[in-house]
Write a protein that holds these residues in place. Structure first.
Motif, mmCIF file in Angstrom:
data_model
loop_
_atom_site.group_PDB
_atom_site.id
_atom_site.type_symbol
_atom_site.label_atom_id
_atom_site.label_comp_id
_atom_site.label_asym_id
_atom_site.label_seq_id
_atom_site.Cartn_x
_atom_site.Cartn_y
_atom_site.Cartn_z
ATOM 1 N N ALA A 152 2.318 -8.293 -8.761
ATOM 2 C CA ALA A 152 3.767 -8.172 -8.856
ATOM 3 C C ALA A 152 4.327 -7.622 -7.545
ATOM 4 O O ALA A 152 5.344 -8.100 -7.037
ATOM 5 N N LEU A 153 3.637 -6.621 -6.985
ATOM 6 C CA LEU A 153 4.078 -6.050 -5.712
ATOM 7 C C LEU A 153 4.014 -7.086 -4.604
ATOM 8 O O LEU A 153 4.939 -7.209 -3.795
ATOM 9 N N LEU A 154 2.915 -7.840 -4.587
ATOM 10 C CA LEU A 154 2.697 -8.775 -3.482
ATOM 11 C C LEU A 154 3.662 -9.965 -3.544
ATOM 12 O O LEU A 154 3.865 -10.646 -2.549
ATOM 13 N N THR A 155 4.239 -10.244 -4.693
ATOM 14 C CA THR A 155 5.291 -11.266 -4.727
ATOM 15 C C THR A 155 6.660 -10.612 -4.659
ATOM 16 O O THR A 155 7.582 -11.157 -4.068
ATOM 17 N N GLY A 156 6.772 -9.425 -5.252
ATOM 18 C CA GLY A 156 8.043 -8.717 -5.266
ATOM 19 C C GLY A 156 8.515 -8.320 -3.874
ATOM 20 O O GLY A 156 9.705 -8.427 -3.564
ATOM 21 N N ILE A 157 7.587 -7.890 -3.036
ATOM 22 C CA ILE A 157 7.983 -7.442 -1.696
ATOM 23 C C ILE A 157 8.574 -8.593 -0.872
ATOM 24 O O ILE A 157 9.687 -8.478 -0.362
ATOM 25 N N PRO A 158 7.869 -9.739 -0.740
ATOM 26 C CA PRO A 158 8.483 -10.841 0.022
ATOM 27 C C PRO A 158 9.790 -11.324 -0.603
ATOM 28 O O PRO A 158 10.757 -11.602 0.125
ATOM 29 N N LEU A 159 9.843 -11.371 -1.947
ATOM 30 C CA LEU A 159 11.083 -11.826 -2.584
ATOM 31 C C LEU A 159 12.239 -10.878 -2.273
ATOM 32 O O LEU A 159 13.359 -11.315 -1.985
ATOM 33 N N SER A 160 11.953 -9.568 -2.310
ATOM 34 C CA SER A 160 13.018 -8.617 -1.966
ATOM 35 C C SER A 160 13.436 -8.780 -0.515
ATOM 36 O O SER A 160 14.618 -8.650 -0.186
ATOM 37 N N CYS A 161 12.459 -9.051 0.354
ATOM 38 C CA CYS A 161 12.794 -9.256 1.767
ATOM 39 C C CYS A 161 13.718 -10.458 1.919
ATOM 40 O O CYS A 161 14.696 -10.414 2.679
ATOM 41 N N LEU A 162 13.428 -11.537 1.203
ATOM 42 C CA LEU A 162 14.272 -12.723 1.297
ATOM 43 C C LEU A 162 15.677 -12.409 0.777
ATOM 44 O O LEU A 162 16.680 -12.809 1.377
ATOM 45 N N ASP B 238 0.827 -1.207 0.000
ATOM 46 C CA ASP B 238 0.000 0.000 0.000
ATOM 47 C C ASP B 238 0.858 1.251 0.000
ATOM 48 O O ASP B 238 0.581 2.214 -0.710
ATOM 49 N N LEU B 239 1.903 1.188 0.828
ATOM 50 C CA LEU B 239 2.809 2.325 0.947
ATOM 51 C C LEU B 239 3.475 2.613 -0.401
ATOM 52 O O LEU B 239 3.594 3.768 -0.815
ATOM 53 N N VAL B 240 3.884 1.545 -1.083
ATOM 54 C CA VAL B 240 4.521 1.699 -2.389
ATOM 55 C C VAL B 240 3.535 2.303 -3.379
ATOM 56 O O VAL B 240 3.849 3.233 -4.113
ATOM 57 N N VAL B 241 2.301 1.785 -3.365
ATOM 58 C CA VAL B 241 1.292 2.286 -4.290
ATOM 59 C C VAL B 241 1.045 3.774 -4.028
ATOM 60 O O VAL B 241 0.970 4.582 -4.947
ATOM 61 N N GLU B 242 0.937 4.136 -2.750
ATOM 62 C CA GLU B 242 0.597 5.508 -2.434
ATOM 63 C C GLU B 242 1.725 6.484 -2.703
ATOM 64 O O GLU B 242 1.503 7.614 -3.101
ATOM 65 N N ASN B 243 2.947 6.035 -2.485
ATOM 66 C CA ASN B 243 4.057 6.971 -2.616
ATOM 67 C C ASN B 243 4.920 6.749 -3.842
ATOM 68 O O ASN B 243 5.518 7.664 -4.349
ATOM 69 N N GLY B 244 4.962 5.508 -4.286
ATOM 70 C CA GLY B 244 5.894 5.195 -5.354
ATOM 71 C C GLY B 244 5.328 5.452 -6.728
ATOM 72 O O GLY B 244 5.974 6.027 -7.584
ATOM 73 N N PHE B 245 4.098 5.014 -6.948
ATOM 74 C CA PHE B 245 3.591 4.988 -8.310
ATOM 75 C C PHE B 245 2.717 6.171 -8.626
ATOM 76 O O PHE B 245 1.519 6.130 -8.490
ATOM 77 N N GLU B 246 3.338 7.236 -9.092
ATOM 78 C CA GLU B 246 2.568 8.389 -9.497
ATOM 79 C C GLU B 246 1.621 8.035 -10.620
ATOM 80 O O GLU B 246 0.566 8.607 -10.761
ATOM 81 N N GLU B 247 2.035 7.113 -11.453
ATOM 82 C CA GLU B 247 1.261 6.835 -12.655
ATOM 83 C C GLU B 247 0.515 5.540 -12.540
ATOM 84 O O GLU B 247 0.300 4.850 -13.519
ATOM 85 N N LEU B 248 0.123 5.192 -11.329
ATOM 86 C CA LEU B 248 -0.569 3.925 -11.134
ATOM 87 C C LEU B 248 -1.688 3.730 -12.139
ATOM 88 O O LEU B 248 -1.832 2.685 -12.739
ATOM 89 N N SER C 168 -3.011 -0.925 -19.075
ATOM 90 C CA SER C 168 -2.873 -1.948 -20.101
ATOM 91 C C SER C 168 -2.199 -3.214 -19.592
ATOM 92 O O SER C 168 -2.824 -4.053 -18.961
ATOM 93 N N THR C 169 -0.921 -3.326 -19.867
ATOM 94 C CA THR C 169 -0.224 -4.576 -19.599
ATOM 95 C C THR C 169 -0.276 -5.042 -18.151
ATOM 96 O O THR C 169 -0.611 -6.174 -17.867
ATOM 97 N N PHE C 170 0.027 -4.115 -17.247
ATOM 98 C CA PHE C 170 0.110 -4.521 -15.850
ATOM 99 C C PHE C 170 -1.251 -4.917 -15.295
ATOM 100 O O PHE C 170 -1.405 -5.947 -14.688
ATOM 101 N N GLY C 171 -2.230 -4.069 -15.513
ATOM 102 C CA GLY C 171 -3.545 -4.328 -14.958
ATOM 103 C C GLY C 171 -3.432 -4.555 -13.473
ATOM 104 O O GLY C 171 -2.601 -3.975 -12.792
ATOM 105 N N THR C 172 -4.298 -5.416 -12.958
ATOM 106 C CA THR C 172 -4.204 -5.718 -11.538
ATOM 107 C C THR C 172 -2.934 -6.527 -11.290
ATOM 108 O O THR C 172 -2.537 -6.734 -10.160
ATOM 109 N N GLY C 173 -2.298 -6.973 -12.379
ATOM 110 C CA GLY C 173 -1.042 -7.710 -12.265
ATOM 111 C C GLY C 173 0.019 -6.893 -11.555
ATOM 112 O O GLY C 173 0.930 -7.439 -10.932
#
Ligand SMILES: Nc1nc2c(c(=O)[nH]1)N[C@H]1C(S)=C(S)[C@@H](COP(=O)(O)O)O[C@H]1N2
Ligand SMILES: [Mo]
Length: 546
Positions: A89-99, A64-74, A80-85
């Motif tokens: 991507a965030l929900l898998t990317g965050i845990p993977l980055s943590c690991l 949520d924090l990333v969406v609110e602050n990171g993605f100006e162009e959400l 198009s491509t990303f969609g709800t994807g």
């Protein structure tokens, strides 16, 4: 094969904890320890979030924090491509980055365990901060979750590093495979790390399972009864068009005159959709009002309930795009709600809708009073609002893009001045005012389709809420504009389907469309991107007639 002592504490070779003289744990083993420890921390946090609804998921909170602050162009991205994807991507990317970070922390903590402890403490601070900005969660519980997770991570890391220092020794010359040799040599590490990893996987799975099991379907079924949807299924929604309204719904590939709920586009910043309890839900009207008032859900039902077809569009819809839909909304008039509080649009010049998760949208208050359709809606196509469309209530204001008006999971309407507040998307580069621009789209045939020569249907939709669509014209290869026939009109807020029977000659052709609204104003040819206030230009497709 080496005889191994059954009591792990009986090994003479290992040295515990921070004794600096012990041989350093190999970097890769420390990395494994770090990954495992980070996994344990995440898993514990997810488990806590699964056990109690008040405890936020740290992963969701960070997303949520990333969406609110990171993605100006959400809005642009999600188009198009990303969609709800993008959220997935965030929900898998965050845990993977943590690991991955865990691996680095593990390596850094080889020399000094305190480095590892400090790194996990920092993790905890980030998690706590993220939950602090999450309006749906209790900040206190968020901090508890973050502290527990950080403590588990730090303890797991120091424990695993100590275990890694115990070498049972001499396994390389036993002739067994490298893996078996490693297992024998580092059996304390393997046992501790393995059980921690398995436990974490289970805890993480259980936490996620419990979180996903939460739903408000019981509440929605209750609402279905009280709003008189009668025997309408809770997930179907009725898209029955009144008998006196002609449609082209039979044409394959053309958008239905009434968009089924499941096909209705979805745009919002919420990583996990707010699940609001119908009994404790309140709608407050606050700010520059005669008296602040509060509505329960049944208060709304006791008011005059109205139903209106309204086409909703996203400002980030591209020309020809599909971030637009038409539904029959049922609810109470926004003016009825405002009148209970007493609102003077001359002084309280901005109406701000606020959602349970803290999102905001604002528009000029006078638009709520100018006679257009403006609802606090609780049903969509004869079905209680689906969770993703804002259950239990949202705003629907005809003629305004969603980002300035259509607050989902509505909990507060605040009256303020135009200058005093900028809603969510305004500081992110989108216009403060968002009237929907007249647009038309070609659905059939598809762009770059091959079409057989002869009579062929060219069809689409056109919208200009709340000005209505009076005319749609089609142009082939830049020739003359010819008028298409129109479906019936559900309301002046509602889009219309159009159809043109084209006698298609062989060859490559370009088809364009334009609409004219009820004021006689034709759609502009001037091309503009969605940002800052909505795309313009003609939708144009190329077809090969064979
Ligand atoms: N709470 C909340 N409401 C919101 C949004 C949001 O991000 N959060 N997005 C808005 C935008 S940009 C649009 S276009 C519409 C989309 O509504 P839908 O998802 O029901 O189609 O919801 C609006 N309401
Ligand atoms: Mo939007």
């Amino acid at each position: 094969m080496q005889t191994l002592p059954t009591d792990p504490t009986a090994t003479a070779t290992g040295t515990d904890d921070d004794k600096p003289r012990t041989a350093m744990v190999p970097w890769w083993l420390a990395a494994v320890a770090g990954v495992t420890a980070a996994g344990a921390a995440l898993a514990v946090a997810e488990l806590l979030a699964g056990l109690a609804a008040r405890i936020p998921s740290l992963i969701d909170a960070v997303a949520d924090l990333v969406v609110e602050n990171g993605f100006e162009e959400l809005d642009d991205f999600s188009r198009s491509t990303f969609g709800t994807g993008q959220k997935t991507a965030l929900l898998t990317g965050i845990p993977l980055s943590c690991l991955a970070l865990g691996a680095v922390i593990g390596v850094l903590a080889r020399k000094r365990r305190s480095v590892g402890v400090a790194a996990f403490a920092a993790f905890g601070v980030v998690g706590a901060y993220a939950t602090w900005s999450d309006e749906l969660a209790s900040t206190g519980w968020g901090i508890v979750a973050a502290v527990v997770a950080a403590a588990v991570g730090a303890a797991a890391l120091t424990g695993l590093l100590s275990a890694a220092q115990h070498r049972a020794g001499g396994a390389d010359d036993t002739g067994v495979g490298a893996m078996a040799g490693f297992m024998a040599e580092r059996r304390r590490f393997v046992a501790a790390g393995g059980s921690l990893a398995l436990g974490s996987i289970f805890a993480g799975w259980l936490g996620t399972f419990l979180q996903n099991r939460r739903s408000v379907e019981g509440d929605r079924a209750e609402v279905a009864e009280s709003i008189g949807s009668g025997d309408v299924a809770v997930d179907g929604g009725s898209t029955a068009v009144p008998a006196d309204v002609a449609t082209f719904d039979d044409l394959d590939g053309l958008a239905d005159l009434i968009t089924p709920n499941d096909d209705f586009y979805l745009i919002d910043t919420a990583v996990s959709k707010p699940l609001l309890d119908i009994d404790s839900w309140r709608l407050k009207v606050t700010g520059m009002v005669d008296q602040e008032v509060e509505f329960t859900f049944s208060d709304l039902l006791d008011m005059d309930v109205v139903e209106a077809p309204v086409t909703l569009s996203c400002v980030s819809n591209q020309v020809g795009g599909d971030l637009v839909g038409n539904a029959i909304w049922r609810g109470v008039r926004l003016t009825d709600v405002l009148d209970r509080a007493g609102v003077d649009p001359a002084t309280a010049t901005q109406l701000v809708g606020r959602s349970a998760d803290g999102w905001t949208a604002g528009f000029p208050t006078e638009l709520a009073f100018d006679g257009r359709t403006a609802l606090v809606a609780f049903a969509m196509n004869d079905e209680p609002l689906p969770v993703e469309h804002g259950f239990p209530a949202r705003l629907v204001v005809a003629g305004l893009y969603g980002y300035v008006s259509a607050t989902k999971w509505l909990t507060e309407i605040e009256l303020t001045t135009w200058e005093a507040f900028d809603a969510f998307w305004v500081p992110r580069g989108w216009a403060k005012e968002g009237p929907i621009k007249t647009q038309s789209r070609i659905d059939v045939p598809r762009n770059r389709a091959e079409v057989p020569a002869g009579l062929t249907a060219v069809a689409g939709v056109a919208w200009a809420p709340d000005r209505s669509v009076d005319r749609v014209e089609v142009r082939i290869d830049g020739g003359n504009w010819v008028e298409a026939s129109l479906s019936g009109e559900l309301s002046e807020d509602s889009w219309r389907q159009w159809l043109y029977e084209w006698d298609a000659p062989a060859g490559d052709h370009t088809i364009e469309v334009r609409a004219t609204d009820g004021t006689g104003e034709p759609q502009t040819a001037e091309e503009a991107p969605p940002r800052p206030d909505g795309a313009t230009g003609y939708h144009s497709i190329d077809v090969a007639v064979i």
